[in-house]
Design a protein around this motif. Sequence first.
Motif, PDB file in Angstrom:
ATOM      1  N   ARG B 244       0.841  -1.203   0.000  1.00 47.75           N
ATOM      2  CA  ARG B 244       0.000   0.000   0.000  1.00 47.75           C
ATOM      3  C   ARG B 244       0.873   1.249   0.000  1.00 47.75           C
ATOM      4  NH1 ARG B 244      -3.132  -0.933   4.252  1.00 47.75           N
ATOM      5  NH2 ARG B 244      -4.682  -2.000   3.010  1.00 47.75           N
ATOM      6  N   PHE B 245       1.928   1.223   0.792  1.00 48.16           N
ATOM      7  CA  PHE B 245       2.808   2.398   0.837  1.00 48.16           C
ATOM      8  C   PHE B 245       3.503   2.626  -0.506  1.00 48.16           C
ATOM      9  CE2 PHE B 245       3.213   1.356   5.562  1.00 48.16           C
ATOM     10  CZ  PHE B 245       2.074   2.059   5.826  1.00 48.16           C
ATOM     11  N   SER B 246       3.663   1.555  -1.271  1.00 46.75           N
ATOM     12  CA  SER B 246       4.296   1.742  -2.577  1.00 46.75           C
ATOM     13  C   SER B 246       3.327   2.300  -3.596  1.00 46.75           C
ATOM     14  CB  SER B 246       4.841   0.421  -3.100  1.00 46.75           C
ATOM     15  OG  SER B 246       5.269  -0.391  -2.054  1.00 46.75           O
ATOM     16  N   GLY B 247       2.114   2.576  -3.189  1.00 49.37           N
ATOM     17  CA  GLY B 247       1.205   3.250  -4.095  1.00 49.37           C
ATOM     18  C   GLY B 247       0.202   2.359  -4.803  1.00 49.37           C
ATOM     19  N   TYR B 248       0.173   1.070  -4.455  1.00 48.15           N
ATOM     20  CA  TYR B 248      -0.841   0.208  -5.055  1.00 48.15           C
ATOM     21  C   TYR B 248      -2.098   0.229  -4.201  1.00 48.15           C
ATOM     22  CZ  TYR B 248       2.815  -1.946  -7.920  1.00 48.15           C
ATOM     23  OH  TYR B 248       3.798  -2.180  -8.816  1.00 48.15           O
ATOM     24  N   ASP B 249      -3.212  -0.126  -4.815  1.00 51.67           N
ATOM     25  CA  ASP B 249      -4.445  -0.287  -4.053  1.00 51.67           C
ATOM     26  C   ASP B 249      -4.689  -1.788  -3.864  1.00 51.67           C
ATOM     27  OD1 ASP B 249      -6.905  -0.375  -2.938  1.00 51.67           O
ATOM     28  OD2 ASP B 249      -7.977   0.517  -4.632  1.00 51.67           O
ATOM     29  N   PRO B 250      -4.328  -2.331  -2.712  1.00 48.13           N
ATOM     30  CA  PRO B 250      -4.449  -3.784  -2.536  1.00 48.13           C
ATOM     31  C   PRO B 250      -5.874  -4.279  -2.737  1.00 48.13           C
ATOM     32  CG  PRO B 250      -3.240  -2.787  -0.723  1.00 48.13           C
ATOM     33  CD  PRO B 250      -3.801  -1.676  -1.532  1.00 48.13           C
ATOM     34  N   ALA B 251      -6.854  -3.467  -2.331  1.00 51.19           N
ATOM     35  CA  ALA B 251      -8.238  -3.918  -2.437  1.00 51.19           C
ATOM     36  C   ALA B 251      -8.588  -4.275  -3.877  1.00 51.19           C
ATOM     37  CB  ALA B 251      -9.175  -2.828  -1.921  1.00 51.19           C
ATOM     38  N   LEU B 252      -8.083  -3.463  -4.801  1.00 45.38           N
ATOM     39  CA  LEU B 252      -8.393  -3.684  -6.204  1.00 45.38           C
ATOM     40  C   LEU B 252      -7.843  -5.031  -6.670  1.00 45.38           C
ATOM     41  CD1 LEU B 252      -9.830  -1.996  -8.315  1.00 45.38           C
ATOM     42  CD2 LEU B 252      -7.615  -1.182  -9.094  1.00 45.38           C
ATOM     43  N   PHE B 253      -6.600  -5.308  -6.286  1.00 45.29           N
ATOM     44  CA  PHE B 253      -5.980  -6.564  -6.705  1.00 45.29           C
ATOM     45  C   PHE B 253      -6.694  -7.761  -6.086  1.00 45.29           C
ATOM     46  CE2 PHE B 253      -2.694  -3.531  -7.602  1.00 45.29           C
ATOM     47  CZ  PHE B 253      -2.096  -4.023  -8.735  1.00 45.29           C
ATOM     48  N   LYS B 254      -6.990  -7.642  -4.791  1.00 46.52           N
ATOM     49  CA  LYS B 254      -7.638  -8.761  -4.124  1.00 46.52           C
ATOM     50  C   LYS B 254      -9.032  -8.997  -4.703  1.00 46.52           C
ATOM     51  CE  LYS B 254      -6.697  -8.854   0.567  1.00 46.52           C
ATOM     52  NZ  LYS B 254      -6.482  -8.170   1.859  1.00 46.52           N
ATOM     53  N   ALA B 255      -9.742  -7.898  -4.956  1.00 47.04           N
ATOM     54  CA  ALA B 255     -11.088  -8.039  -5.507  1.00 47.04           C
ATOM     55  C   ALA B 255     -11.028  -8.669  -6.892  1.00 47.04           C
ATOM     56  CB  ALA B 255     -11.778  -6.680  -5.573  1.00 47.04           C
ATOM     57  N   PHE B 256     -10.015  -8.283  -7.664  1.00 49.35           N
ATOM     58  CA  PHE B 256      -9.894  -8.843  -9.002  1.00 49.35           C
ATOM     59  C   PHE B 256      -9.692 -10.356  -8.941  1.00 49.35           C
ATOM     60  CE2 PHE B 256      -7.124 -10.345 -12.433  1.00 49.35           C
ATOM     61  CZ  PHE B 256      -7.937 -10.078 -13.515  1.00 49.35           C
ATOM     62  N   ILE B 257      -8.769 -10.787  -8.103  1.00 42.14           N
ATOM     63  CA  ILE B 257      -8.476 -12.208  -8.060  1.00 42.14           C
ATOM     64  C   ILE B 257      -9.667 -12.982  -7.486  1.00 42.14           C
ATOM     65  CG2 ILE B 257      -7.383 -12.434  -5.784  1.00 42.14           C
ATOM     66  CD1 ILE B 257      -5.934 -13.787  -9.005  1.00 42.14           C
ATOM     67  N   PHE B 258     -10.374 -12.332  -6.562  1.00 37.92           N
ATOM     68  CA  PHE B 258     -11.573 -12.964  -6.005  1.00 37.92           C
ATOM     69  C   PHE B 258     -12.624 -13.151  -7.094  1.00 37.92           C
ATOM     70  CE2 PHE B 258     -15.426 -12.982  -3.244  1.00 37.92           C
ATOM     71  CZ  PHE B 258     -15.071 -14.066  -2.466  1.00 37.92           C
ATOM     72  N   ALA B 259     -12.739 -12.161  -7.963  1.00 38.02           N
ATOM     73  CA  ALA B 259     -13.696 -12.261  -9.064  1.00 38.02           C
ATOM     74  C   ALA B 259     -13.297 -13.372 -10.027  1.00 38.02           C
ATOM     75  CB  ALA B 259     -13.779 -10.923  -9.796  1.00 38.02           C
ATOM     76  N   VAL B 260     -11.988 -13.512 -10.264  1.00 37.11           N
ATOM     77  CA  VAL B 260     -11.543 -14.594 -11.154  1.00 37.11           C
ATOM     78  C   VAL B 260     -11.933 -15.952 -10.563  1.00 37.11           C
ATOM     79  CG1 VAL B 260      -9.529 -15.743 -12.124  1.00 37.11           C
ATOM     80  CG2 VAL B 260      -9.656 -13.254 -12.135  1.00 37.11           C
ATOM     81  N   ALA B 261     -11.701 -16.099  -9.252  1.00 42.00           N
ATOM     82  CA  ALA B 261     -12.065 -17.362  -8.605  1.00 42.00           C
ATOM     83  C   ALA B 261     -13.564 -17.604  -8.698  1.00 42.00           C
ATOM     84  CB  ALA B 261     -11.617 -17.343  -7.144  1.00 42.00           C
ATOM     85  N   ALA B 262     -14.349 -16.535  -8.558  1.00 40.19           N
ATOM     86  CA  ALA B 262     -15.798 -16.676  -8.661  1.00 40.19           C
ATOM     87  C   ALA B 262     -16.195 -17.118 -10.063  1.00 40.19           C
ATOM     88  CB  ALA B 262     -16.479 -15.356  -8.309  1.00 40.19           C
ATOM     89  N   LEU B 263     -15.502 -16.569 -11.053  1.00 36.65           N
ATOM     90  CA  LEU B 263     -15.783 -16.962 -12.432  1.00 36.65           C
ATOM     91  C   LEU B 263     -15.538 -18.456 -12.614  1.00 36.65           C
ATOM     92  CD1 LEU B 263     -16.286 -16.285 -15.460  1.00 36.65           C
ATOM     93  CD2 LEU B 263     -13.833 -15.916 -15.656  1.00 36.65           C
ATOM     94  N   PHE B 264     -14.392 -18.924 -12.128  1.00 39.30           N
ATOM     95  CA  PHE B 264     -14.090 -20.350 -12.242  1.00 39.30           C
ATOM     96  C   PHE B 264     -15.186 -21.185 -11.583  1.00 39.30           C
ATOM     97  CE2 PHE B 264      -9.148 -19.817 -12.444  1.00 39.30           C
ATOM     98  CZ  PHE B 264      -9.311 -19.119 -13.629  1.00 39.30           C
ATOM     99  N   SER B 265     -15.555 -20.795 -10.355  1.00 40.12           N
ATOM    100  CA  SER B 265     -16.571 -21.559  -9.625  1.00 40.12           C
ATOM    101  C   SER B 265     -17.879 -21.587 -10.400  1.00 40.12           C
ATOM    102  CB  SER B 265     -16.817 -20.944  -8.253  1.00 40.12           C
ATOM    103  OG  SER B 265     -15.629 -20.918  -7.523  1.00 40.12           O
ATOM    104  N   SER B 266     -18.232 -20.446 -10.965  1.00 43.54           N
ATOM    105  CA  SER B 266     -19.491 -20.358 -11.685  1.00 43.54           C
ATOM    106  C   SER B 266     -19.497 -21.283 -12.909  1.00 43.54           C
ATOM    107  CB  SER B 266     -19.722 -18.904 -12.099  1.00 43.54           C
ATOM    108  OG  SER B 266     -20.808 -18.802 -12.958  1.00 43.54           O
ATOM    109  N   ILE B 267     -18.373 -21.297 -13.624  1.00 41.54           N
ATOM    110  CA  ILE B 267     -18.279 -22.215 -14.769  1.00 41.54           C
ATOM    111  C   ILE B 267     -18.415 -23.657 -14.286  1.00 41.54           C
ATOM    112  CG2 ILE B 267     -16.766 -23.069 -16.592  1.00 41.54           C
ATOM    113  CD1 ILE B 267     -15.488 -20.307 -16.711  1.00 41.54           C
TER     114      ILE B 267
END
Lengths: 396, 377, 300
Positions: B244-267
């Motif tokens: 976070r201090f390096s300027g990234y938004d961790p929430a965005l990354f975590k949410a993205f990967i969570f969405a990918v996992a949800a996509l897999f589960s849905s398929i």
Amino acid sequence: MSNTDRRGFIKATAATAAASAIAAPYIWPKGAQAAGTVKMGILHSLTGTIAIAEKSVVDAEMLAVEEINAAGGVMGQKIEAVVEDGASDWPTFAEKARKLIEKDKVAAVMGCYTSASRKAVLPVFEKLKGLLYYPTYYEGLERSENIMYTAQEATQSVIAAMDWLAKNKGKSFYMIGSDYIWPRTTIKIAKATLGRLGGKLAGEGYYPLGHIEFSSEINKIKAAKPDVILNCVVGGSNVAFFKQLNAAGITGKNQAILSLAVSEEEVSGIGAENAAGTLTCMSYFQSLKNPANEKFVKAFKAKYGANRVTGDTLNCGYNSVYLWKLAAEKAKSFEVAKVVAASSDLQFDSPEGKIKFHKDNHHLWKHARIGTFRPDGQVDMVYESALIEPNPFPKL
Amino acid sequence: MANRDLWGLLSRYGVVLLAILILLVLPLSLGIFRLGLLAKYLSLAFCAVGIVLIWGYGGILSLGQGVFFGLGSYMMAMFLKLERAAEADSSTSALSTFFGQAGLPDFMSWNSVEALPWWWEPFHHVWFTITAILILPPLLAFILAYVNFRRRVGEVYFSIITLSLSAIMAIVIVGQQGYTGGINGITDFKTFMGIDLDQDNAKIVMYYITAGLLIACVLVGQFILRSRLGKVLVAIRDREDRVRFSGYDPALFKAFIFAVAALFSSIGGAMFTMQIGLASPSLVGIVPSIEMVIYAAVGGRLSLVGAVYGSLLVGYGKTFFSENFVQYWLYMIGALFIVIVMFLPGGLASLMEKLRPGKSAKNAQAPIANELKPETR
Amino acid sequence: MNFDMLAMQAFTGLSVFTILMLMALGLAIVFGLMGVINMAHGELMAMGAYTTYGTAVLFETYFPRFMDAYFVVGIVFAFCITFVFGFLLERGLIQFLYKRPLDTMLATWGLSLILQQIYRQFINAKEVEVPTVSWLQGTWQATETVSFPLSRIFIIGLAVVTGAAVYMLLYKTRWGLRIRAVTQNRSISGAVGINTTKVDAFTFALGCGLAGIAGSSFTMLASTGPVTGQAYIVDTFIVVVFGGVESLLGTIASAFIMGQMQSWFEYFMSGSMARASILLLVIVVLYFRPNGLFATKVRR
């Protein structure tokens, strides 16, 4: 990082490759079929939440198998029972049903308890042309060429119960049930009957399966002061419901409570003193006086222990095996279509008295019996109807 | 990085080996019944692959993958059920004449639902259904995760949020039986776009589609992990504050990967419904959601390929033990979990690590120690 | 709603609160303090319930004259047996897993499957009947129209006593000091001369023993069967987490809030919808309190 990940693959891949190479010859064991036997499947939950109710049904079915084998089998062939565990999980039921029909090539299956498990296996039985005997009272609204329903559908108990209650106990009803299809359908029929009888609905409540906290509902019941509590709670929740009712001072002595899913079997968990004086409506009680029942109860206790009790579903499971045997003998064949055809109007002297298959809807003509639980957990019958025609698709 | 030995080859071509196994060896050596079972395990493996991404690499333990599996499963079931209701064969039409409604799914008829609810309507169309399966669950997952991670909800609290979600979904499905089929789920389909689902050919084709999609998901997962996104993800897992201090938004990354996992589960859910022929609340609730995590753990939570093997092993173990030791199979499955934890902390994948010549196993341990409450250890 | 109803509903809320609190105390120690995700916690409650059942059978057979006292003895037995089991479990399994807490979930999930099958196979596949002692049957008639079940009053008392005892143990004794030291920082505690192995085993066993007490007392309200534990486990985890994992006080507060929600929601809507709404509220509240109601520290 990518190195880490790669190592992941290597490990898993080679492990499985090695394992499957070693295990290959043992992977799918083949069932052997002995000469002179006919295979019959038994498919109930031996594990999981519903095992509480289903395990003893297996006991009753195995008893019937044993008796039939001792008496020479079906058309000279001994029954070989293949027991599978549905694990209280509907997809597993479908998997095991398929396995019994395709792999074991069973002539018939005795099985399922919940409607959900039956709905899950129904397409399997229809597609693979299997035959299922279903031994549990259920909500109706179904008729399949490949299923024989050996317990009462909802109208065969609830309408008689409502008529009797309205005549003898009063016309204001509080209805409570577990939240799924059987209680909801049963209460729907009950409400329609109540409308016809000119009664009043004092309240209704539904709780998730396995719910164990009923005190708010009991407060509502106290406030509503109904003449009758119609209890469609099923399974372990019943124990909680009865214990908490009792603790709140509502007992069979001061309140008419009729349960549609409590048999002698459930009472052994609820505690006989908690259920004493409450009413039940079933087709079978262990206390029924007739030779077939005396023989059944005696044999059951001899095989499984004197402290075991029988109940409606056990009786239906036991009957199922005999009904299949009689139909096969009448048809002189184990072929499903012929067995089904021979079942039309088939009669059997069962522990619940004479029962008869309907001409064409695969259900049984049955008595509705209402009784009061005694302090020892057995039932004193107070009312017995004539044989009621099964009507799985009622006009409400 | 001397990966020239056999192990190196195996590691580099793990996906290829998996593909050979599930696309060639198993389908050719198993009968149609066993292939059907295999298809069931593979459908669940989609969730396990997703869990490796979010748990192993993202540090998010989701106890609610059943929700996304269930969404995919139910949306597919709605399409299949509508197709079933539309073609009136003898038994359904008898029922619908009895209830005086045609074209409604059977469970709606007997729950006195008069007309098709509006949110069922679009599922008449196959393309809408497929699009919905691919978009809706990841979208929901993204919103849920982003909102919560923005608030910096802790790991264990997020686990409980997902756990509650799966409980809610199961309760709502069971409670609203007129619209969802209740505890019975949605069952009894015949065709998918006119193709009889129960023909052997259809089953084989569906199996290959499932296996192919699963391989594709593993490859996508691999691609993500090897990209810079994956590196940020691991960095977040290990030291979120520094990222976070390096300027990234961790929430965005975590949410993205969570969405990918949800996509897999849905398929996975959609493929499950097509092949097993039912959508059931018993696959949505808490217990199946926990089991999905266990598949991943058995396979090795840092290995995408391992997750597939884990699902196969547990699924096959259940079937094998329960067919052969109907009284004792729960002991065996329970013991399997305990043994794996005790002796193979990194799951099946670490078995290979142990067998690997001349390498220490420290790598398999390091990220695992970094879990639930790292600050108190 | 009149005054009588209000009184009875308030009592229901209080009762549900104490039940949830009893359920959650053990897990608050095992999970909250030690970080062990014990999925077999429900089965430990069932073990407590079965111990009570066993005690009842024992008294019925050998000391029928003292049947009225069995329940108290049963609770003590339940505590002892689950305590010993917890101790063995910690020594045999859990102690190897402190460095990887999430693995405890997998192992204890396996353990819970095994325990369920043991109950099913060696005790009874059906629910067993645990008799309610005569002095806990019936109600206390507070006024003409308002009455409270004695068994629930007993549980309220038991929860208060147990809660107080746990508080005293943790915050007023040397043992408690050691437990808190070890759970906060194991290596430094070891360095200052605390026998961490012993403390770990004792703490875990204590948590399990509390599960035993809870399971034992619930025999009065609910069923005792192989899958009884499953009915408790989810609520138990939610209560502990909702309160803020590391705060014992938070657990109690969250049990209180959940208890109130449950009793009032169930009064105004159907049980199923009440449950869904409660869970939804839990999610919403966690959004606003991202580290539980009583976060001991917010450092992120």
